[in-house]
Design an enzyme around this catalytic site. Structure first.
Site, PDB file in Angstrom:
ATOM      1  CB  CYS A  76      -5.968  -6.334  -6.021  1.00 41.51           C
ATOM      2  SG  CYS A  76      -4.779  -5.151  -5.524  1.00 41.51           S
ATOM      3  CG  HIS A 163      -1.798  -8.256  -3.104  1.00 37.81           C
ATOM      4  ND1 HIS A 163      -2.348  -9.101  -4.034  1.00 37.81           N
ATOM      5  CD2 HIS A 163      -1.611  -7.082  -3.737  1.00 37.81           C
ATOM      6  CE1 HIS A 163      -2.472  -8.475  -5.182  1.00 37.81           C
ATOM      7  NE2 HIS A 163      -2.035  -7.239  -5.025  1.00 37.81           N
ATOM      8  CD  GLU A 165      -2.429 -12.315  -2.357  1.00 36.59           C
ATOM      9  OE1 GLU A 165      -3.230 -11.888  -1.514  1.00 36.59           O
ATOM     10  OE2 GLU A 165      -2.348 -11.856  -3.508  1.00 36.59           O
TER      11      GLU A 165
END
Ligand code: XMP
Length: 503
Positions: A76, A163, A165
Protein backbone atom coordinates in the site's frame (compact mmCIF):
# COMPACT_ATOMS: atom_id res chain seq x y z
CA UNK A 1 18.11 -17.51 13.43
CA UNK A 2 16.71 -16.39 10.08
CA UNK A 3 14.04 -13.73 10.39
CA UNK A 4 11.87 -11.23 8.55
CA UNK A 5 11.60 -7.62 9.58
CA UNK A 6 8.33 -5.81 9.20
CA UNK A 7 8.75 -2.05 9.20
CA UNK A 8 5.74 -0.22 10.57
CA UNK A 9 4.85 3.07 8.93
CA UNK A 10 1.73 3.48 11.02
CA UNK A 11 -0.74 1.00 9.58
CA UNK A 12 -3.38 -0.58 11.78
CA UNK A 13 -2.45 -3.92 10.22
CA UNK A 14 1.31 -3.96 10.91
CA UNK A 15 1.20 -6.32 13.87
CA UNK A 16 -1.07 -8.58 11.86
CA UNK A 17 1.63 -8.91 9.18
CA UNK A 18 4.05 -10.15 11.85
CA UNK A 19 1.49 -12.66 13.08
CA UNK A 20 0.78 -13.98 9.59
CA UNK A 21 4.48 -14.42 8.80
CA UNK A 22 5.00 -16.33 12.03
CA UNK A 23 1.96 -18.48 11.23
CA UNK A 24 3.80 -19.38 8.03
CA UNK A 25 6.76 -20.68 10.03
CA UNK A 26 9.12 -17.71 9.75
CA UNK A 27 10.14 -15.66 12.76
CA UNK A 28 9.24 -11.99 12.26
CA UNK A 29 9.64 -8.79 14.26
CA UNK A 30 8.00 -5.39 14.02
CA UNK A 31 10.21 -2.30 13.86
CA UNK A 32 8.81 1.24 13.99
CA UNK A 33 9.98 3.31 11.01
CA UNK A 34 11.63 5.95 13.22
CA UNK A 35 13.71 3.48 15.26
CA UNK A 36 15.51 1.53 12.56
CA UNK A 37 19.10 0.39 13.04
CA UNK A 38 21.48 1.60 10.33
CA UNK A 39 22.72 -1.90 9.66
CA UNK A 40 20.77 -4.90 8.34
CA UNK A 41 21.97 -8.05 10.13
CA UNK A 42 22.64 -11.07 7.90
CA UNK A 43 19.93 -13.04 9.72
CA UNK A 44 17.28 -10.72 8.21
CA UNK A 45 16.47 -12.40 4.91
CA UNK A 46 13.43 -10.40 3.90
CA UNK A 47 11.70 -7.09 4.56
CA UNK A 48 8.05 -6.15 4.56
CA UNK A 49 7.21 -2.46 4.46
CA UNK A 50 3.73 -1.79 5.85
CA UNK A 51 0.97 0.55 4.81
CA UNK A 52 0.34 3.80 6.64
CA UNK A 53 -2.48 6.05 7.79
CA UNK A 54 -0.68 8.90 5.96
CA UNK A 55 -0.67 9.87 2.31
CA UNK A 56 2.58 9.64 0.35
CA UNK A 57 3.22 13.39 0.24
CA UNK A 58 3.02 13.76 4.03
CA UNK A 59 3.98 10.33 5.33
CA UNK A 60 7.17 8.92 6.87
CA UNK A 61 10.20 8.12 4.65
CA UNK A 62 11.22 4.57 3.78
CA UNK A 63 14.80 3.49 4.65
CA UNK A 64 16.27 4.05 1.19
CA UNK A 65 19.65 2.61 2.20
CA UNK A 66 17.99 -0.79 2.70
CA UNK A 67 16.40 -0.87 -0.74
CA UNK A 68 18.14 -3.37 -2.98
CA UNK A 69 19.85 -5.13 -0.07
CA UNK A 70 17.10 -7.67 0.59
CA UNK A 71 13.85 -8.68 -1.12
CA UNK A 72 11.09 -6.27 -0.13
CA UNK A 73 7.34 -6.72 -0.05
CA UNK A 74 5.92 -3.20 -0.12
CA UNK A 75 2.31 -2.87 0.91
CA UNK A 76 0.00 0.00 0.00
CA UNK A 77 1.62 3.23 1.24
CA UNK A 78 5.10 1.73 0.79
CA UNK A 79 4.26 0.61 -2.76
CA UNK A 80 3.18 4.17 -3.53
CA UNK A 81 6.19 5.75 -1.84
CA UNK A 82 8.59 3.59 -3.86
CA UNK A 83 6.66 4.44 -7.04
CA UNK A 84 7.03 8.21 -6.53
CA UNK A 85 10.71 7.95 -5.56
CA UNK A 86 11.48 5.93 -8.68
CA UNK A 87 9.96 8.34 -11.17
CA UNK A 88 6.37 7.13 -11.09
CA UNK A 89 3.40 9.10 -9.86
CA UNK A 90 0.59 8.84 -7.38
CA UNK A 91 -2.66 10.74 -7.22
CA UNK A 92 -4.10 11.69 -3.91
CA UNK A 93 -7.76 11.11 -3.79
CA UNK A 94 -9.97 12.22 -0.97
CA UNK A 95 -12.26 9.27 -1.31
CA UNK A 96 -10.74 6.30 0.43
CA UNK A 97 -10.97 3.05 -1.54
CA UNK A 98 -12.00 0.68 1.19
CA UNK A 99 -13.31 -2.83 0.89
CA UNK A 100 -13.19 -5.83 -1.41
CA UNK A 101 -11.97 -5.72 -5.02
CA UNK A 102 -11.29 -8.32 -7.69
CA UNK A 103 -7.63 -8.62 -8.58
CA UNK A 104 -6.77 -9.66 -12.11
CA UNK A 105 -3.24 -11.01 -12.58
CA UNK A 106 -1.75 -9.47 -15.73
CA UNK A 107 1.75 -10.96 -15.78
CA UNK A 108 3.48 -13.97 -14.24
CA UNK A 109 5.33 -13.42 -10.97
CA UNK A 110 6.74 -15.66 -8.22
CA UNK A 111 4.26 -13.82 -6.00
CA UNK A 112 1.37 -15.42 -7.91
CA UNK A 113 2.32 -19.07 -7.49
CA UNK A 114 -0.96 -20.91 -6.80
CA UNK A 115 -2.94 -17.66 -6.84
CA UNK A 116 -5.88 -17.84 -9.27
CA UNK A 117 -7.02 -14.93 -11.43
CA UNK A 118 -9.21 -13.16 -10.61
CA UNK A 119 -8.97 -13.31 -6.82
CA UNK A 120 -10.63 -11.26 -4.11
CA UNK A 121 -8.43 -8.78 -2.24
CA UNK A 122 -8.95 -6.14 0.46
CA UNK A 123 -8.25 -2.52 -0.35
CA UNK A 124 -7.77 0.29 2.11
CA UNK A 125 -6.07 3.33 0.63
CA UNK A 126 -6.81 6.81 -0.61
CA UNK A 127 -3.77 7.45 -2.86
CA UNK A 128 -3.37 5.48 -6.05
CA UNK A 129 -0.45 4.86 -8.44
CA UNK A 130 -1.00 6.40 -11.88
CA UNK A 131 2.41 5.66 -13.41
CA UNK A 132 5.03 3.13 -12.40
CA UNK A 133 8.65 3.75 -11.37
CA UNK A 134 11.45 3.22 -13.91
CA UNK A 135 12.49 -0.38 -14.43
CA UNK A 136 9.28 -1.84 -13.07
CA UNK A 137 6.51 -3.86 -14.64
CA UNK A 138 2.83 -4.14 -13.72
CA UNK A 139 1.69 -7.59 -12.60
CA UNK A 140 -1.95 -7.07 -11.54
CA UNK A 141 -4.88 -4.68 -11.87
CA UNK A 142 -8.38 -4.21 -10.51
CA UNK A 143 -11.35 -2.66 -12.21
CA UNK A 144 -10.54 0.69 -10.61
CA UNK A 145 -6.75 0.76 -10.45
CA UNK A 146 -4.39 -0.18 -13.27
CA UNK A 147 -1.34 -0.87 -11.07
CA UNK A 148 -2.69 -2.92 -8.19
CA UNK A 149 0.69 -4.71 -8.06
CA UNK A 150 4.11 -4.25 -9.67
CA UNK A 151 7.60 -5.71 -9.60
CA UNK A 152 10.91 -3.88 -9.64
CA UNK A 153 13.13 -6.87 -10.38
CA UNK A 154 16.46 -5.06 -10.27
CA UNK A 155 15.86 -4.07 -6.65
CA UNK A 156 13.95 -7.20 -5.59
CA UNK A 157 10.86 -5.17 -4.84
CA UNK A 158 7.36 -6.64 -4.96
CA UNK A 159 4.71 -4.03 -4.41
CA UNK A 160 0.98 -4.43 -3.83
CA UNK A 161 -1.66 -1.79 -3.25
CA UNK A 162 -3.96 -4.14 -1.36
CA UNK A 163 -3.55 -5.87 2.02
CA UNK A 164 -2.42 -9.52 1.82
CA UNK A 165 -2.37 -9.77 5.65
CA UNK A 166 -6.12 -9.36 6.26
CA UNK A 167 -8.38 -12.39 6.09
CA UNK A 168 -10.59 -10.73 3.47
CA UNK A 169 -7.77 -11.12 0.93
CA UNK A 170 -8.61 -14.67 -0.12
CA UNK A 171 -5.14 -15.82 -1.11
CA UNK A 172 -3.26 -13.42 1.18
CA UNK A 173 -1.46 -16.15 3.09
CA UNK A 174 -0.38 -17.86 -0.14
CA UNK A 175 0.99 -14.58 -1.43
CA UNK A 176 2.95 -14.00 1.79
CA UNK A 177 4.18 -17.58 1.68
CA UNK A 178 5.37 -17.05 -1.90
CA UNK A 179 7.22 -13.92 -0.86
CA UNK A 180 8.92 -15.66 2.07
CA UNK A 181 9.75 -18.99 0.49
CA UNK A 182 9.92 -18.42 -3.29
CA UNK A 183 11.44 -14.96 -3.23
CA UNK A 184 13.39 -14.54 0.04
CA UNK A 185 14.37 -18.21 0.30
CA UNK A 186 13.48 -18.73 3.95
CA UNK A 187 13.87 -22.29 5.18
CA UNK A 188 10.94 -21.94 7.58
CA UNK A 189 9.93 -24.38 10.27
CA UNK A 190 9.87 -21.76 13.03
CA UNK A 191 7.49 -22.69 15.81
CA UNK A 192 7.26 -21.08 19.24
CA UNK A 193 7.55 -24.48 20.92
CA UNK A 194 10.98 -24.96 19.39
CA UNK A 195 12.20 -21.87 21.22
CA UNK A 196 11.70 -23.28 24.70
CA UNK A 197 15.26 -24.49 25.21
CA UNK A 198 16.70 -21.25 23.92
CA UNK A 199 14.43 -19.18 26.20
CA UNK A 200 15.44 -21.23 29.21
CA UNK A 201 19.14 -20.89 28.38
CA UNK A 202 18.91 -17.13 28.07
CA UNK A 203 16.90 -16.89 31.31
CA UNK A 204 19.66 -18.80 33.05
CA UNK A 205 22.22 -16.37 31.72
CA UNK A 206 20.23 -13.33 32.83
CA UNK A 207 19.49 -14.64 36.33
CA UNK A 208 22.86 -15.93 37.55
CA UNK A 209 22.05 -15.66 41.24
CA UNK A 210 19.36 -14.61 43.66
CA UNK A 211 15.69 -15.44 43.76
CA UNK A 212 12.85 -14.57 41.40
CA UNK A 213 9.26 -14.04 42.48
CA UNK A 214 6.10 -14.01 40.41
CA UNK A 215 2.64 -12.62 41.10
CA UNK A 216 0.47 -15.36 39.67
CA UNK A 217 -2.93 -14.27 38.48
CA UNK A 218 -4.15 -17.61 37.26
CA UNK A 219 -3.97 -16.32 33.69
CA UNK A 220 -2.08 -18.07 30.90
CA UNK A 221 0.63 -15.44 30.47
CA UNK A 222 1.82 -15.27 34.08
CA UNK A 223 1.65 -19.06 34.33
CA UNK A 224 3.69 -19.79 31.20
CA UNK A 225 6.24 -17.11 32.12
CA UNK A 226 6.62 -18.66 35.58
CA UNK A 227 7.00 -22.21 34.24
CA UNK A 228 9.83 -21.08 31.95
CA UNK A 229 11.63 -19.30 34.78
CA UNK A 230 11.12 -22.25 37.08
CA UNK A 231 12.63 -24.53 34.46
CA UNK A 232 15.57 -22.15 34.18
CA UNK A 233 16.39 -21.54 37.85
CA UNK A 234 14.50 -24.26 39.72
CA UNK A 235 13.92 -23.64 43.41
CA UNK A 236 15.19 -20.07 43.17
CA UNK A 237 11.71 -19.23 41.79
CA UNK A 238 8.73 -18.70 44.04
CA UNK A 239 5.24 -17.78 42.86
CA UNK A 240 2.51 -16.17 44.95
CA UNK A 241 -1.14 -16.54 44.16
CA UNK A 242 -3.09 -13.93 46.04
CA UNK A 243 -6.60 -15.13 46.63
CA UNK A 244 -8.42 -11.80 46.77
CA UNK A 245 -11.88 -13.19 47.41
CA UNK A 246 -12.82 -11.55 44.11
CA UNK A 247 -12.35 -14.63 41.94
CA UNK A 248 -15.02 -16.71 40.27
CA UNK A 249 -16.55 -19.77 41.88
CA UNK A 250 -14.01 -22.57 42.26
CA UNK A 251 -11.36 -20.57 40.43
CA UNK A 252 -8.70 -20.43 43.13
CA UNK A 253 -8.82 -24.21 43.54
CA UNK A 254 -8.74 -24.83 39.79
CA UNK A 255 -5.76 -22.57 39.30
CA UNK A 256 -3.80 -24.05 42.21
CA UNK A 257 -4.50 -27.50 40.80
CA UNK A 258 -3.08 -26.50 37.41
CA UNK A 259 0.07 -25.12 39.10
CA UNK A 260 0.49 -28.34 41.01
CA UNK A 261 0.03 -30.38 37.86
CA UNK A 262 3.03 -28.71 36.21
CA UNK A 263 5.06 -28.74 39.43
CA UNK A 264 5.16 -24.98 39.83
CA UNK A 265 5.99 -23.77 43.35
CA UNK A 266 3.19 -21.33 44.06
CA UNK A 267 1.96 -20.33 47.48
CA UNK A 268 -1.70 -19.42 47.87
CA UNK A 269 -2.23 -16.44 50.12
CA UNK A 270 -5.77 -16.14 51.37
CA UNK A 271 -6.44 -12.46 51.71
CA UNK A 272 -10.18 -11.92 51.39
CA UNK A 273 -10.37 -9.77 54.49
CA UNK A 274 -7.95 -6.96 53.60
CA UNK A 275 -9.54 -6.63 50.14
CA UNK A 276 -13.08 -6.40 51.48
CA UNK A 277 -11.95 -3.94 54.14
CA UNK A 278 -10.30 -1.72 51.53
CA UNK A 279 -13.38 -1.87 49.29
CA UNK A 280 -15.88 -1.04 52.04
CA UNK A 281 -18.00 1.99 51.14
CA UNK A 282 -16.40 2.51 47.71
CA UNK A 283 -18.64 2.84 44.67
CA UNK A 284 -16.43 4.79 42.25
CA UNK A 285 -14.93 2.33 39.71
CA UNK A 286 -11.51 3.99 39.67
CA UNK A 287 -11.29 4.06 43.46
CA UNK A 288 -12.27 0.39 43.56
CA UNK A 289 -9.56 -0.55 41.05
CA UNK A 290 -6.98 1.49 42.96
CA UNK A 291 -7.96 -0.09 46.26
CA UNK A 292 -7.58 -3.60 44.85
CA UNK A 293 -4.22 -2.70 43.27
CA UNK A 294 -2.91 -1.12 46.46
CA UNK A 295 -3.80 -4.05 48.72
CA UNK A 296 -2.40 -6.47 46.16
CA UNK A 297 0.93 -4.70 46.13
CA UNK A 298 1.09 -4.45 49.92
CA UNK A 299 0.47 -8.17 50.35
CA UNK A 300 2.83 -9.20 47.58
CA UNK A 301 5.55 -6.89 48.84
CA UNK A 302 5.20 -8.24 52.33
CA UNK A 303 5.55 -11.83 51.12
CA UNK A 304 8.49 -11.06 48.83
CA UNK A 305 10.34 -9.21 51.61
CA UNK A 306 10.22 -12.32 53.74
CA UNK A 307 12.28 -14.22 51.21
CA UNK A 308 16.04 -13.72 51.23
CA UNK A 309 17.91 -12.43 48.17
CA UNK A 310 14.99 -11.65 45.91
CA UNK A 311 16.36 -9.93 42.78
CA UNK A 312 13.85 -10.51 40.00
CA UNK A 313 10.17 -10.10 39.30
CA UNK A 314 8.73 -12.38 36.63
CA UNK A 315 6.01 -10.89 34.47
CA UNK A 316 3.85 -12.27 31.67
CA UNK A 317 4.17 -9.28 29.32
CA UNK A 318 3.43 -10.40 25.75
CA UNK A 319 4.36 -8.98 22.34
CA UNK A 320 1.29 -6.80 21.72
CA UNK A 321 1.89 -5.14 25.15
CA UNK A 322 5.47 -4.39 24.16
CA UNK A 323 4.52 -2.99 20.78
CA UNK A 324 1.59 -0.99 22.14
CA UNK A 325 3.86 0.65 24.66
CA UNK A 326 5.04 2.77 21.72
CA UNK A 327 8.73 2.36 21.11
CA UNK A 328 8.41 -1.25 20.03
CA UNK A 329 11.59 -1.92 21.94
CA UNK A 330 10.77 -1.60 25.58
CA UNK A 331 7.74 -2.51 27.61
CA UNK A 332 6.07 -0.42 30.20
CA UNK A 333 4.00 -2.40 32.64
CA UNK A 334 0.38 -2.38 31.56
CA UNK A 335 -1.38 0.01 33.84
CA UNK A 336 -3.91 -2.62 34.79
CA UNK A 337 -1.29 -5.11 35.84
CA UNK A 338 -1.55 -5.53 39.54
CA UNK A 339 2.18 -5.30 40.12
CA UNK A 340 2.63 -1.78 38.70
CA UNK A 341 5.30 0.06 40.70
CA UNK A 342 6.61 -3.04 42.42
CA UNK A 343 9.93 -3.47 40.61
CA UNK A 344 11.01 0.03 41.69
CA UNK A 345 9.77 -0.33 45.24
CA UNK A 346 11.60 -3.57 45.78
CA UNK A 347 14.47 -2.72 43.39
CA UNK A 348 13.78 -5.82 41.36
CA UNK A 349 14.84 -6.52 37.82
CA UNK A 350 11.91 -7.29 35.54
CA UNK A 351 12.04 -10.67 33.76
CA UNK A 352 9.67 -11.03 30.81
CA UNK A 353 10.24 -14.30 28.98
CA UNK A 354 7.17 -13.87 26.73
CA UNK A 355 7.80 -10.36 25.43
CA UNK A 356 8.35 -11.64 21.89
CA UNK A 357 5.29 -13.90 21.71
CA UNK A 358 1.67 -13.51 20.71
CA UNK A 359 -1.17 -14.87 22.83
CA UNK A 360 -1.77 -17.90 20.63
CA UNK A 361 1.96 -18.65 20.68
CA UNK A 362 1.95 -18.44 24.49
CA UNK A 363 -0.86 -21.02 24.40
CA UNK A 364 1.29 -23.25 22.20
CA UNK A 365 4.20 -22.89 24.66
CA UNK A 366 1.85 -23.68 27.55
CA UNK A 367 0.59 -26.77 25.79
CA UNK A 368 4.14 -27.96 25.17
CA UNK A 369 5.02 -27.28 28.82
CA UNK A 370 2.20 -29.56 29.93
CA UNK A 371 -0.57 -27.20 30.98
CA UNK A 372 -3.98 -28.86 30.79
CA UNK A 373 -6.19 -27.95 27.81
CA UNK A 374 -8.96 -26.76 30.10
CA UNK A 375 -6.61 -24.26 31.67
CA UNK A 376 -5.34 -23.05 28.28
CA UNK A 377 -8.79 -22.36 26.94
CA UNK A 378 -10.01 -20.34 29.94
CA UNK A 379 -11.64 -17.01 29.21
CA UNK A 380 -9.67 -13.86 30.06
CA UNK A 381 -10.37 -12.50 33.53
CA UNK A 382 -9.56 -8.96 34.69
CA UNK A 383 -6.90 -8.38 37.36
CA UNK A 384 -9.24 -6.56 39.77
CA UNK A 385 -11.60 -9.53 39.48
CA UNK A 386 -15.26 -9.38 40.33
CA UNK A 387 -14.76 -5.90 41.83
CA UNK A 388 -15.17 -4.47 38.31
CA UNK A 389 -18.20 -6.65 37.62
CA UNK A 390 -20.13 -5.40 40.63
CA UNK A 391 -21.55 -1.98 40.03
CA UNK A 392 -21.81 -0.16 43.36
CA UNK A 393 -20.29 -1.32 46.64
CA UNK A 394 -18.41 -4.61 46.76
CA UNK A 395 -19.50 -6.63 49.79
CA UNK A 396 -18.98 -10.34 50.54
CA UNK A 397 -22.74 -10.88 50.11
CA UNK A 398 -22.85 -9.23 46.69
CA UNK A 399 -19.73 -11.13 45.57
CA UNK A 400 -21.39 -14.39 46.61
CA UNK A 401 -24.53 -13.44 44.66
CA UNK A 402 -22.58 -12.62 41.52
CA UNK A 403 -20.45 -15.73 41.80
CA UNK A 404 -23.47 -17.95 41.98
CA UNK A 405 -25.14 -16.30 38.98
CA UNK A 406 -21.90 -16.36 36.98
CA UNK A 407 -21.37 -20.06 37.73
CA UNK A 408 -24.91 -20.85 36.55
CA UNK A 409 -24.35 -18.95 33.29
CA UNK A 410 -21.04 -20.78 32.71
CA UNK A 411 -22.71 -24.11 33.48
CA UNK A 412 -25.48 -23.49 30.95
CA UNK A 413 -22.96 -22.40 28.30
CA UNK A 414 -20.90 -25.50 28.91
CA UNK A 415 -23.89 -27.85 28.82
CA UNK A 416 -25.03 -26.39 25.51
CA UNK A 417 -21.55 -26.44 23.97
CA UNK A 418 -21.20 -22.65 23.78
CA UNK A 419 -18.60 -21.93 26.45
CA UNK A 420 -15.65 -21.96 24.07
CA UNK A 421 -17.58 -20.56 21.13
CA UNK A 422 -17.57 -17.30 23.04
CA UNK A 423 -14.29 -15.45 23.60
CA UNK A 424 -15.31 -14.19 27.01
CA UNK A 425 -18.55 -14.68 28.93
CA UNK A 426 -19.54 -13.59 32.40
CA UNK A 427 -22.24 -12.12 34.63
CA UNK A 428 -22.35 -8.60 36.06
CA UNK A 429 -24.27 -7.45 39.15
CA UNK A 430 -26.12 -4.14 39.05
CA UNK A 431 -27.56 -2.42 42.11
CA UNK A 432 -30.68 -1.56 40.09
CA UNK A 433 -33.60 -3.01 41.99
CA UNK A 434 -36.88 -3.98 40.41
CA UNK A 435 -39.98 -5.65 41.59
CA UNK A 436 -40.39 -9.41 41.53
CA UNK A 437 -42.32 -12.09 43.31
CA UNK A 438 -40.55 -14.77 45.33
CA UNK A 439 -42.93 -17.32 46.76
CA UNK A 440 -45.90 -15.23 47.81
CA UNK A 441 -43.76 -12.23 48.66
CA UNK A 442 -42.97 -9.22 46.59
CA UNK A 443 -39.24 -8.54 46.54
CA UNK A 444 -37.07 -5.76 45.15
CA UNK A 445 -34.09 -7.72 44.00
CA UNK A 446 -30.97 -6.63 42.14
CA UNK A 447 -30.20 -7.16 38.43
CA UNK A 448 -27.89 -9.63 36.73
CA UNK A 449 -26.49 -8.77 33.30
CA UNK A 450 -25.28 -11.61 31.11
CA UNK A 451 -22.38 -10.61 28.84
CA UNK A 452 -20.78 -12.80 26.16
CA UNK A 453 -18.52 -11.41 23.46
CA UNK A 454 -16.60 -12.55 20.43
CA UNK A 455 -13.20 -10.99 19.91
CA UNK A 456 -9.67 -11.88 18.88
CA UNK A 457 -7.65 -9.69 21.17
CA UNK A 458 -10.11 -7.79 23.36
CA UNK A 459 -9.49 -4.55 21.46
CA UNK A 460 -12.81 -4.80 19.66
CA UNK A 461 -15.72 -7.08 20.44
CA UNK A 462 -19.23 -7.96 19.44
CA UNK A 463 -21.89 -9.78 21.39
CA UNK A 464 -21.80 -13.55 20.95
CA UNK A 465 -25.02 -14.46 19.09
CA UNK A 466 -26.18 -16.86 21.78
CA UNK A 467 -29.32 -18.82 20.92
CA UNK A 468 -32.34 -17.49 22.73
CA UNK A 469 -32.90 -20.85 24.38
CA UNK A 470 -29.53 -20.59 26.19
CA UNK A 471 -30.19 -17.09 27.44
CA UNK A 472 -33.62 -17.95 28.72
CA UNK A 473 -32.40 -21.13 30.38
CA UNK A 474 -29.64 -19.18 32.18
CA UNK A 475 -32.15 -16.51 33.22
CA UNK A 476 -34.63 -19.07 34.46
CA UNK A 477 -32.06 -20.86 36.63
CA UNK A 478 -30.57 -17.64 38.01
CA UNK A 479 -33.97 -16.30 39.00
CA UNK A 480 -34.91 -19.61 40.59
CA UNK A 481 -31.65 -20.19 42.48
CA UNK A 482 -29.99 -16.91 43.36
CA UNK A 483 -31.51 -15.03 46.28
CA UNK A 484 -32.26 -11.33 45.91
CA UNK A 485 -32.14 -11.23 42.09
CA UNK A 486 -35.34 -10.12 40.38
CA UNK A 487 -34.22 -9.56 36.84
CA UNK A 488 -31.77 -10.93 34.25
CA UNK A 489 -30.86 -8.99 31.09
CA UNK A 490 -28.47 -9.57 28.15
CA UNK A 491 -25.91 -6.96 27.12
CA UNK A 492 -25.90 -6.40 23.34
CA UNK A 493 -23.26 -3.65 23.22
CA UNK A 494 -20.33 -3.78 20.83
CA UNK A 495 -16.85 -2.51 21.68
CA UNK A 496 -16.38 0.25 20.68
CA UNK A 497 -18.17 2.26 21.91
CA UNK A 498 -18.85 0.10 24.98
CA UNK A 499 -16.05 -1.76 26.75
CA UNK A 500 -16.21 -5.45 27.52
CA UNK A 501 -16.27 -4.99 31.30
CA UNK A 502 -18.81 -2.74 32.96
CA UNK A 503 -16.33 -0.77 35.02
P1 XMP B 1 -12.41 -3.75 28.37
O1 XMP B 1 -13.35 -3.75 29.51
O2 XMP B 1 -11.36 -2.68 28.47
O3 XMP B 1 -11.62 -5.12 28.47
O4 XMP B 1 -13.08 -3.74 27.03
C1 XMP B 1 -10.79 -5.67 27.49
C2 XMP B 1 -10.22 -6.96 28.02
O5 XMP B 1 -9.33 -6.68 29.12
C3 XMP B 1 -9.82 -7.26 30.31
N1 XMP B 1 -9.64 -6.27 31.37
C4 XMP B 1 -8.67 -6.31 32.28
N2 XMP B 1 -7.67 -7.19 32.47
N3 XMP B 1 -6.95 -5.96 34.34
C5 XMP B 1 -6.82 -7.01 33.51
O6 XMP B 1 -5.91 -7.81 33.71
C6 XMP B 1 -7.92 -5.02 34.21
O7 XMP B 1 -8.01 -4.06 34.96
C7 XMP B 1 -8.83 -5.21 33.11
N4 XMP B 1 -9.89 -4.51 32.67
C8 XMP B 1 -10.38 -5.18 31.59
C9 XMP B 1 -11.28 -7.59 30.07
O8 XMP B 1 -11.73 -8.67 30.87
C10 XMP B 1 -11.27 -7.90 28.59
O9 XMP B 1 -10.86 -9.23 28.35
Amino acid sequence: MEKAWVVDFGSQYSLLIVRRIRELGVYAELLPWNKLPSFLPPSVKGLVFSGSYASVSKGPPLPEEWIGQRPILAICYSAQWIATKGGGSVVESHAREYGPALLELTAPSPLWKEVPSPTRVWMSHSDSITSLPHGSRPIARTQDIPYAAYELPEKHIYAVQFHPEVVHTEKGLILLRNFLYEICGFRGGWRPENEIEQIIASLQASMPEGRAVGAMSGGIDSTVAAILVHKAIGSRFQGFFIDTGLLRQGEAEEVMEAYAQVGLPVRRIRAHKPFFTALRGLTDPELKRKAVGRVFIEIFEDEARHLPEVRYLVQGTIYPDVVESGSGLSATIKSHHNVGGLPERLSLKLIEPLRLFFKDEVRALGRQLGLPERFLSRHPFPGPGLAVRIVGEVTPERVARLRQADAIFMQVLEEKGWLYRSWQAFAVLLPQRSVGVAGDQRQYGETIVLRAVNSTDGMTAEPTPLPHEILSEAARRILAQVADISRVVYDLSTKPPATIEWE
